[in-house]
Design an enzyme around this catalytic site. Structure first.
Site, short mmCIF file in Angstrom:
data_model
loop_
_atom_site.label_atom_id
_atom_site.label_comp_id
_atom_site.label_asym_id
_atom_site.label_seq_id
_atom_site.Cartn_x
_atom_site.Cartn_y
_atom_site.Cartn_z
CG ASP A 71 -2.12 0.90 1.09
OD1 ASP A 71 -2.34 1.42 -0.02
OD2 ASP A 71 -2.83 1.09 2.09
CG ASN A 121 -7.97 -1.94 -5.16
OD1 ASN A 121 -7.03 -2.72 -4.94
ND2 ASN A 121 -8.25 -0.95 -4.31
C1 IPE Z 1 -5.58 -2.72 -0.23
O1 IPE Z 1 -5.19 -1.40 -0.41
C2 IPE Z 1 -5.52 -3.45 -1.52
C3 IPE Z 1 -4.19 -3.60 -2.10
C4 IPE Z 1 -3.05 -3.29 -1.55
C5 IPE Z 1 -4.17 -4.18 -3.41
P1 IPE Z 1 -6.26 -0.21 -0.56
O2 IPE Z 1 -5.46 1.02 -0.68
O3 IPE Z 1 -7.21 -0.53 -1.65
O4 IPE Z 1 -7.02 -0.30 0.83
P2 IPE Z 1 -7.95 0.75 1.58
O5 IPE Z 1 -9.04 1.11 0.63
O6 IPE Z 1 -7.10 1.93 1.91
O7 IPE Z 1 -8.42 0.02 2.80
C1 IPE Z 2 -1.48 0.25 -3.39
O1 IPE Z 2 -1.28 1.61 -3.42
C2 IPE Z 2 -1.74 -0.34 -4.76
C3 IPE Z 2 -3.14 -0.74 -5.00
C4 IPE Z 2 -4.09 -0.73 -4.12
C5 IPE Z 2 -3.46 -1.19 -6.33
P1 IPE Z 2 -2.51 2.64 -3.41
O2 IPE Z 2 -2.86 2.94 -4.82
O3 IPE Z 2 -3.60 2.15 -2.56
O4 IPE Z 2 -1.83 3.92 -2.76
P2 IPE Z 2 -2.49 4.93 -1.74
O5 IPE Z 2 -3.03 4.12 -0.60
O6 IPE Z 2 -3.57 5.66 -2.47
O7 IPE Z 2 -1.36 5.81 -1.33
MG MG Z 3 -4.10 2.38 -0.61
#
Ligand code: IPE
Ligand code: IPE
Ligand code: MG
Length: 248
Positions: free
Chosen positions: A19, A67
């Site tokens: 993340d 997502n």
């Molecule tokens: C969790 O991250 C999913 C992945 C790392 C693929 P998100 O960024 O989607 O999670 P939330 O929405 O902050 O909980």
């Molecule tokens: C994790 O990084 C990757 C996926 C969930 C696909 P994020 O895209 O969630 O990054 P933040 O949480 O917005 O910084």
């Molecule tokens: Mg995230």
């Protein structure tokens, strides 16, 4: 290997919620997708390092069932990156004896990506080293509901005695059948939640949270997490004293 690490006490199964790609990019006035691109480089480094260390199972949360709610352009860019990653890494998986696997609702993925996935699963199926699992369009509640439905269908058809449904039977109806539960879960970027990842399987995992965003997570950060893991006492409901009396 890091001298402060005990090679015999590494997790057998490491799970990671990767993340913070978006925030990494935003902090640098870059587009979110640049963060995802950088995140792919981290995946390469961590996969290679875990395989070198002899980790048996590495499971990476790459795209959640939720997502899909992100802006269309970001979803599209993530799918393109995913396809490029799988295609580019198959050779390296072969070199490193890595077996590739995917958990999640593969039917939701664009067909060309699903074909790419199947081709890499097939090519690497004879490998004997680490099992690399990507969680794609994965949601743990959906996984459990589908397991319950499978078991109920079997029972309703008279092929399964409801009394025989136990933890083993339930676990065997999940995407992760055959994979031991994770010993350690790492989540980067400072968020302290599970976000619908491996809810059943993480029952007794050690949880490790770091403020480092995924694109900045490197070998040193991985070693830090492993050192922390090795300092934990995993009691599984017992007392410290009892653990001392168990045969090693
Ligand atoms: C969790 O991250 C999913 C992945 C790392 C693929 P998100 O960024 O989607 O999670 P939330 O929405 O902050 O909980
Ligand atoms: C994790 O990084 C990757 C996926 C969930 C696909 P994020 O895209 O969630 O990054 P933040 O949480 O917005 O910084
Ligand atoms: Mg995230």
């Amino acid at each position: 290997m890091d001298k402060r690490l005990d090679p015999k006490k590494l997790p057998q199964h490491l799970a990671v919620i990767m993340d913070g790609n978006g925030r990494w990019a935003k902090q640098r006035m870059l587009r979110r997708i640049v963060g995802h691109q950088k995140g792919v480089e981290t995946v390469r480094v961590i996969v290679e390092e875990c395989s070198r260390l002899g980790i048996g199972y590495l499971t990476l949360f790459a795209f959640s069932a939720e997502n899909w709610l992100r802006p269309k352009a970001e979803v599209k860019a993530l799918m393109t990156l995913l396809k490029q990653y799988i295609r580019a890494e198959t050779g390296r998986m072969m070199q490193n004896d890595i077996r590739f696997n995917v958990i999640g609702n593969r039917g939701d993925l664009p067909p060309d990506i699903d074909r790419e996935i199947q081709s890499t699963i097939d090519k690497t199926s004879g490998n004997k080293g680490m099992l690399l699992t990507l969680a794609l369009s994965y949601g743990s509640r959906q996984e459990m509901v589908s397991a319950a439905r499978k078991l109920a269908t079997e029972a309703a058809a008279g092929r399964l005695d409801p009394a025989s449904i136990d933890e083993r039977a339930f676990g065997a109806s999940l995407f992760t059948v055959g994979i031991p539960d994770p010993d350690l879960l790492i989540r980067t970027s400072g968020e302290m939640r599970i976000s619908n990842f491996l809810l059943w399987q993480l029952a007794y995992a050690e949880l490790y949270f770091t403020d480092v965003n995924w694109p900045d997570f490197d070998r040193e950060e991985l070693m830090r997490a492993f050192r922390d893991f090795q300092s934990r006492e995993r009691r599984f409901g017992m007392t410290s004293e009892q653990l001392g009396q168990l045969p090693a």
